[in-house]
Design a protein around this motif. Structure first.
Motif, PDB file in Angstrom:
ATOM      1  N   VAL A   1      22.045  -3.649   8.129  1.00 40.36           N
ATOM      2  CA  VAL A   1      20.600  -3.814   7.939  1.00 40.36           C
ATOM      3  C   VAL A   1      20.185  -3.507   6.503  1.00 40.36           C
ATOM      4  N   ALA A   2      20.697  -2.414   5.942  1.00 42.00           N
ATOM      5  CA  ALA A   2      20.313  -2.040   4.578  1.00 42.00           C
ATOM      6  C   ALA A   2      20.730  -3.119   3.577  1.00 42.00           C
ATOM      7  N   GLY A   3      21.917  -3.654   3.728  1.00 41.51           N
ATOM      8  CA  GLY A   3      22.382  -4.713   2.836  1.00 41.51           C
ATOM      9  C   GLY A   3      21.538  -5.969   2.950  1.00 41.51           C
ATOM     10  N   ARG A   4      21.181  -6.340   4.180  1.00 45.54           N
ATOM     11  CA  ARG A   4      20.326  -7.517   4.374  1.00 45.54           C
ATOM     12  C   ARG A   4      18.949  -7.290   3.757  1.00 45.54           C
TER      13      ARG A   4
ATOM     14  N   ALA B   1       0.829  -1.209   0.000  1.00 52.70           N
ATOM     15  CA  ALA B   1       0.000   0.000   0.000  1.00 52.70           C
ATOM     16  C   ALA B   1       0.863   1.259   0.000  1.00 52.70           C
ATOM     17  N   SER B   2       2.019   1.176   0.652  1.00 54.41           N
ATOM     18  CA  SER B   2       2.936   2.317   0.708  1.00 54.41           C
ATOM     19  C   SER B   2       4.076   2.212  -0.288  1.00 54.41           C
ATOM     20  N   GLY B   3       4.246   1.047  -0.929  1.00 53.11           N
ATOM     21  CA  GLY B   3       5.360   0.850  -1.852  1.00 53.11           C
ATOM     22  C   GLY B   3       6.686   0.802  -1.132  1.00 53.11           C
ATOM     23  N   ILE B   4       6.709   0.091   0.020  1.00 55.31           N
ATOM     24  CA  ILE B   4       7.932   0.002   0.814  1.00 55.31           C
ATOM     25  C   ILE B   4       8.127  -1.434   1.293  1.00 55.31           C
ATOM     26  N   TYR B   5       9.323  -1.962   1.054  1.00 50.98           N
ATOM     27  CA  TYR B   5       9.728  -3.195   1.714  1.00 50.98           C
ATOM     28  C   TYR B   5      10.285  -2.746   3.062  1.00 50.98           C
ATOM     29  N   GLU B   6       9.749  -3.286   4.147  1.00 45.33           N
ATOM     30  CA  GLU B   6      10.162  -2.866   5.484  1.00 45.33           C
ATOM     31  C   GLU B   6      10.915  -3.990   6.179  1.00 45.33           C
ATOM     32  N   ALA B   7      12.010  -3.644   6.835  1.00 47.88           N
ATOM     33  CA  ALA B   7      12.775  -4.595   7.628  1.00 47.88           C
ATOM     34  C   ALA B   7      12.532  -4.306   9.094  1.00 47.88           C
ATOM     35  N   ALA B   8      12.256  -5.356   9.861  1.00 47.02           N
ATOM     36  CA  ALA B   8      12.075  -5.224  11.304  1.00 47.02           C
ATOM     37  C   ALA B   8      13.061  -6.150  12.000  1.00 47.02           C
ATOM     38  N   ILE B   9      13.595  -5.677  13.102  1.00 43.50           N
ATOM     39  CA  ILE B   9      14.496  -6.468  13.931  1.00 43.50           C
ATOM     40  C   ILE B   9      13.897  -6.497  15.327  1.00 43.50           C
TER      41      ILE B   9
ATOM     42  N   THR C   1      16.621   3.809  -0.046  1.00 41.56           N
ATOM     43  CA  THR C   1      16.802   2.979   1.142  1.00 41.56           C
ATOM     44  C   THR C   1      17.025   3.898   2.328  1.00 41.56           C
ATOM     45  N   SER C   2      16.380   3.570   3.449  1.00 48.54           N
ATOM     46  CA  SER C   2      16.544   4.361   4.659  1.00 48.54           C
ATOM     47  C   SER C   2      16.630   3.427   5.862  1.00 48.54           C
ATOM     48  N   VAL C   3      17.537   3.746   6.775  1.00 43.89           N
ATOM     49  CA  VAL C   3      17.707   2.965   7.995  1.00 43.89           C
ATOM     50  C   VAL C   3      17.582   3.911   9.179  1.00 43.89           C
TER      51      VAL C   3
ATOM     52  N   GLY D   1      10.984  -7.117  16.164  1.00 49.02           N
ATOM     53  CA  GLY D   1       9.662  -6.503  16.180  1.00 49.02           C
ATOM     54  C   GLY D   1       9.657  -4.992  16.003  1.00 49.02           C
ATOM     55  N   ARG D   2      10.822  -4.385  15.830  1.00 43.32           N
ATOM     56  CA  ARG D   2      10.908  -2.927  15.640  1.00 43.32           C
ATOM     57  C   ARG D   2      11.316  -2.620  14.207  1.00 43.32           C
ATOM     58  N   THR D   3      10.623  -1.682  13.569  1.00 41.41           N
ATOM     59  CA  THR D   3      10.976  -1.286  12.215  1.00 41.41           C
ATOM     60  C   THR D   3      12.382  -0.701  12.224  1.00 41.41           C
ATOM     61  N   ALA D   4      13.242  -1.245  11.360  1.00 45.53           N
ATOM     62  CA  ALA D   4      14.641  -0.829  11.320  1.00 45.53           C
ATOM     63  C   ALA D   4      14.994  -0.087  10.033  1.00 45.53           C
ATOM     64  N   ALA D   5      14.342  -0.455   8.916  1.00 43.40           N
ATOM     65  CA  ALA D   5      14.728   0.116   7.628  1.00 43.40           C
ATOM     66  C   ALA D   5      13.599  -0.040   6.628  1.00 43.40           C
ATOM     67  N   GLY D   6      13.706   0.728   5.535  1.00 44.21           N
ATOM     68  CA  GLY D   6      12.735   0.628   4.463  1.00 44.21           C
ATOM     69  C   GLY D   6      13.404   0.803   3.114  1.00 44.21           C
ATOM     70  N   LEU D   7      12.814   0.154   2.114  1.00 45.67           N
ATOM     71  CA  LEU D   7      13.288   0.254   0.734  1.00 45.67           C
ATOM     72  C   LEU D   7      12.082   0.636  -0.118  1.00 45.67           C
ATOM     73  N   VAL D   8      12.073   1.879  -0.591  1.00 43.54           N
ATOM     74  CA  VAL D   8      10.959   2.397  -1.375  1.00 43.54           C
ATOM     75  C   VAL D   8      11.049   1.848  -2.782  1.00 43.54           C
ATOM     76  N   TYR D   9       9.889   1.408  -3.312  1.00 40.93           N
ATOM     77  CA  TYR D   9       9.865   0.827  -4.646  1.00 40.93           C
ATOM     78  C   TYR D   9       8.578   1.194  -5.366  1.00 40.93           C
TER      79      TYR D   9
END
Length: 131
Positions: A77-80, A36-44, A66-68, A46-54
């Motif tokens: 985190v961004a690389g993972r 819905a937001s066009g973002i792949y989100e990474a959580a560590i 990419t934002s961390v 249970g906490r949001t750590a980073a996002g990749l807008v697409y």
């Protein structure tokens, strides 16, 4: 390495199950496709750590930023996140165009992802970035 399979909120996004290799003893690392937001989100943990807008055009996914969050920076985190997303796109038979400078540097350093890049778009080819 154990693998964590993660379900995304939108079953129509094509990213319903992202698989991320988690080293033994590492905190849970989960990638979710927030279509819905066009973002792949990474959580560590249970906490949001980073996002990749697409954005997506047909079977091509454009990775644009990419934002961390500051407390997670310097921990890979961004690389993972980028690697996990590219692995998922490969499994789905999709291609990527990389316009995010960090993601472009990541792909240039990890040529094992060259097959995921869309050859029709020069910005996505690691040898044409001028690095």
């Amino acid at each position: 390495m154990p693998t964590t399979n993660v379900g995304a909120d939108d079953p129509y996004s094509g990213g319903a199950n992202l698989s991320v290799a988690t080293p033994p003893g590492a905190e849970d690392f989960v990638i979710t496709n927030n279509s819905a937001s066009g973002i792949y989100e990474a959580a560590i943990g249970g906490r949001t750590a980073a996002g990749l807008v697409y954005s997506q055009v047909g079977s091509r996914v454009i990775l644009s930023a990419t934002s961390v969050f500051p407390e997670f920076r310097g921990k890979g985190v961004a690389g993972r996140l980028i690697g996990g997303v590219l692995d998922e796109l490969r499994m789905q038979g999709k291609t990527a165009t990389v316009t995010c400078p960090f993601a472009a540097a990541f792909v240039s350093a990890h040529l094992e992802y060259a097959d995921v890049l869309d050859p029709a778009f020069s910005r996505s080819h690691p040898t044409e970035r001028g690095h």
